[in-house]
Design a protein around this motif. Structure first.
Motif, mmCIF file in Angstrom:
data_model
loop_
_atom_site.group_PDB
_atom_site.id
_atom_site.type_symbol
_atom_site.label_atom_id
_atom_site.label_comp_id
_atom_site.label_asym_id
_atom_site.label_seq_id
_atom_site.Cartn_x
_atom_site.Cartn_y
_atom_site.Cartn_z
ATOM 1 N N ILE A 205 0.838 -1.207 0.000
ATOM 2 C CA ILE A 205 0.000 0.000 0.000
ATOM 3 C C ILE A 205 0.867 1.249 0.000
ATOM 4 C CG2 ILE A 205 -1.795 1.294 1.191
ATOM 5 C CD1 ILE A 205 -2.896 -1.324 2.257
ATOM 6 N N PHE A 206 1.662 1.444 1.040
ATOM 7 C CA PHE A 206 2.464 2.665 1.130
ATOM 8 C C PHE A 206 3.414 2.804 -0.062
ATOM 9 C CE2 PHE A 206 2.407 3.827 5.952
ATOM 10 C CZ PHE A 206 1.036 3.976 5.887
ATOM 11 N N ASP A 207 4.210 1.761 -0.323
ATOM 12 C CA ASP A 207 5.187 1.858 -1.414
ATOM 13 C C ASP A 207 4.496 1.992 -2.766
ATOM 14 O OD1 ASP A 207 7.115 1.589 0.516
ATOM 15 O OD2 ASP A 207 7.669 -0.472 -0.001
ATOM 16 N N VAL A 208 3.420 1.274 -2.963
ATOM 17 C CA VAL A 208 2.712 1.306 -4.247
ATOM 18 C C VAL A 208 2.091 2.678 -4.495
ATOM 19 C CG1 VAL A 208 0.781 0.325 -5.540
ATOM 20 C CG2 VAL A 208 2.304 -1.173 -4.239
ATOM 21 N N LEU A 209 1.550 3.288 -3.435
ATOM 22 C CA LEU A 209 0.918 4.605 -3.581
ATOM 23 C C LEU A 209 1.911 5.756 -3.511
ATOM 24 C CD1 LEU A 209 -2.354 4.223 -1.448
ATOM 25 C CD2 LEU A 209 -2.153 4.291 -3.936
ATOM 26 N N THR A 215 4.537 6.029 8.217
ATOM 27 C CA THR A 215 5.140 4.915 8.936
ATOM 28 C C THR A 215 4.079 3.920 9.376
ATOM 29 O OG1 THR A 215 5.001 6.077 11.065
ATOM 30 C CG2 THR A 215 7.023 6.365 9.776
ATOM 31 N N VAL A 216 4.527 2.659 9.560
ATOM 32 C CA VAL A 216 3.617 1.582 9.942
ATOM 33 C C VAL A 216 3.844 1.096 11.366
ATOM 34 C CG1 VAL A 216 3.323 0.752 7.578
ATOM 35 C CG2 VAL A 216 5.191 -0.152 8.986
ATOM 36 N N SER A 217 4.768 1.717 12.108
ATOM 37 C CA SER A 217 5.064 1.258 13.465
ATOM 38 C C SER A 217 5.478 2.430 14.332
ATOM 39 C CB SER A 217 6.182 0.220 13.452
ATOM 40 O OG SER A 217 7.420 0.817 13.098
#
Length: 531
Positions: A205-209, A215-217
């Protein structure tokens, strides 16, 4: 979070009217309006993103990242977004549905054989969809203390403890918001892909968009050099009153609960998410799909009807005719228009993400404090603007309502703690040594109570350094004074058996408006060792 979140300042919106064409730009004075509210309400910083017809019309920061180090918020400053992250977890699952790895109505136990609920029938019947729509039978916020304020438990161990949480209602009979089952949904992502939820969301999701700053953490958030530090008011009569102070960033949402609300996102990055959502999964540029249109429809399809209590008269124009919960989104009406949205809250930060699908416009508002009246108020003002309604001064109205609730709650707490003139003076039934020892709750775990220099102290081993000194209130009830000022105080009541020994300990929050994530009322401790 949630809770794992502090409950967002709730009052939803609606009026009998036909939706009108949206206006093409944010309100002309919107930036000055935000700046003025920061000063008026004492909010350190805010961030706003607006997308309309696929174009970004605003991505901007306001105020400062921290009162201790007042660097300016910009469009790349990341804010904790709380439970708005539930939509990212459902999007991760939607991607897996598109790939044929899972189906929404697969039984959870078929993918995670160790999954158990209290009732064996519920265990067998619970589907992936059930994890996401708050109809499991668990009580409001049940199990949140497994990660509030922090925890050393793994996601898998936290999931294992669900089997010990008694349901409050029958399965699928009603709505009660929870966070723990979104944690289970995050574990499911790992079970079926081999990647942690964090890795999957980052890569898929993050990298693709192109959400390159978000951040995820918690660890990644604290490592960021452009982050908004959380703030809260903790030194008043109850939480939410008193002076605004920065919080300890290590006390944010625990890693095990990240799928329920552990993301931090900037205004610039959120525009990509808004574009993909409004595009029914189609990414900016229109050449690729993050998830299919079919899964977009699934995620926005109502599954559970939400309670819809009448609001105060001053907020009547902001009340919906109906509210429902879909997959990680609330779906309701707003003045005749369809509104898809979700609020988010973790300690010291609040956010909201909202979409008007038929008007093709979306919003993101976040603050680094607990002034929900600003977040929700600005959202209402933006909705009114884009639907062509006159300004209602929503932040001010919500602030008045919130202040009234806090004053009433503070008075109730004072009345509880100040005995009546004719009330008898009481002492604990036992000497302090009679209360010491280890006590266990099947889902929460073990606490230790000890006598430290003539005072009872409670240690909470799984909460990484959390402890509390107990002060006698009356009879065998004590109030907690936590070493973490962000924790809501609780009453602990020791119940004695016929021999005068402690047989169990029950708990409840002191404040009548304490956030539901402090689910003290669900605890029942019993002795595990001789004193």
């Amino acid at each position: 979070m949630p809770s794992i979140r502090l409950a967002p300042f709730v009052v939803a919106v609606c009026h009998l009217a036909f939706a009108v064409p949206v206006l093409g730009a944010p309100p002309e004075d919107f930036s000055s309006r935000v700046d003025g509210l920061l000063d008026e309400l004492g909010v350190p910083g805010a961030t706003v993103a607006i997308v309309e017809d696929g174009s970004v019309t605003m991505a901007k920061g306001f105020g400062v990242r921290s009162l201790e180090n007042p660097m300016a918020v910009d469009a790349d400053t990341i804010f904790a977004t709380g439970s708005t992250g539930k939509a990212f977890t459902t999007a991760a699952l939607a991607i897996l549905v598109d790939r044929g790895v899972i189906k929404w109505d697969d039984r959870v136990i078929d993918h995670m054989p160790d999954f158990r609920m209290w009732d064996a029938w519920v265990t067998r019947e619970m589907t992936i969809r059930d994890l996401l729509v708050h109809r499991s039978g668990l009580g409001l916020g049940a199990g949140d203390l497994l990660f509030v304020p922090r925890s050393d438990l793994s996601r898998k161990e936290t999931m294992r403890r669900l089997r010990h949480i008694k349901p409050a209602t029958s399965f699928r009979s009603g709505y009660a918001y929870d966070n723990v089952l979104y944690m289970v949904a995050g574990q499911l992502v790992e079970e079926v892909t081999g990647d942690t939820w964090e890795t999957f969301v980052q890569e898929n999701i993050f990298d693709v968009l192109g959400m390159n700053n978000s951040t995820v953490s918690d660890q990644a958030l604290v490592s960021s050099t452009n982050r908004a530090r959380p703030h809260a008011r903790l030194n008043g009569a109850i939480r939410g009153m008193g002076d605004q102070v920065p919080l300890d960033e290590t006390s944010a949402i625990a890693p095990n609960a990240a799928p329920a609300g552990g993301l931090a996102i900037s205004a610039n990055d959120m525009t990509h998410w808004l574009q993909a959502q409004l595009g029914r999964g189609k990414m900016p540029g229109g050449e690729r799909q993050l998830f299919s249109g079919e899964q977009s429809a699934q995620m926005w399809t109502p599954a559970v009807l939400l309670p819809n209590s009448p609001p105060p008269e001053s907020l009547a124009a902001a009340h919906p005719m109906f509210r429902t919960y879909a997959l990680g989104w609330t779906v309701q009406d707003y003045r005749g228009a369809k509104l898809v949205w979700h609020g988010g809250a973790v300690f010291g930060s609040l956010a909201v993400v909202a979409l008007l699908p038929d008007q093709n416009v979306g919003f993101y508002v976040a603050v680094n404090s607990e002034e929900g009246q600003m977040v929700r108020g600005l959202l209402y003002e933006l909705l009114d603007h884009y639907l062509g309604y006159p300004e209602e001064q929503w932040p001010e109205k919500l602030h008045e309502f919130k202040t009234g609730r806090q004053v009433a709650a503070a008075a109730a707490v004072q009345a509880q703690l100040a005995p009546a003139d004719d009330a008898p003076v009481t002492k604990p039934s036992l000497a302090l040594a009679g209360y010491t020892g280890d006590y266990n709750d099947p889902w929460y775990g073990t606490i230790s109570i000890r006598d430290e220099d003539g005072a009872l102290v409670v240690d909470f081993p799984h909460s990484l350094g959390l402890s509390a000194t107990l002060e006698h209130v009356r009879y065998n009830t004590f109030i907690t004074h936590f070493n973490d000022p962000g924790m809501e105080p609780a009453y602990l009541t020791f119940n004695l058996d016929a021999s005068g020994q402690v047989s169990r300990i029950t708990a409840q929050a002191v404040s009548p408006i304490a956030d539901f994530s402090f689910d003290y009322q669900d605890l029942l401790f019993t002795p595990v060792s001789a004193k």
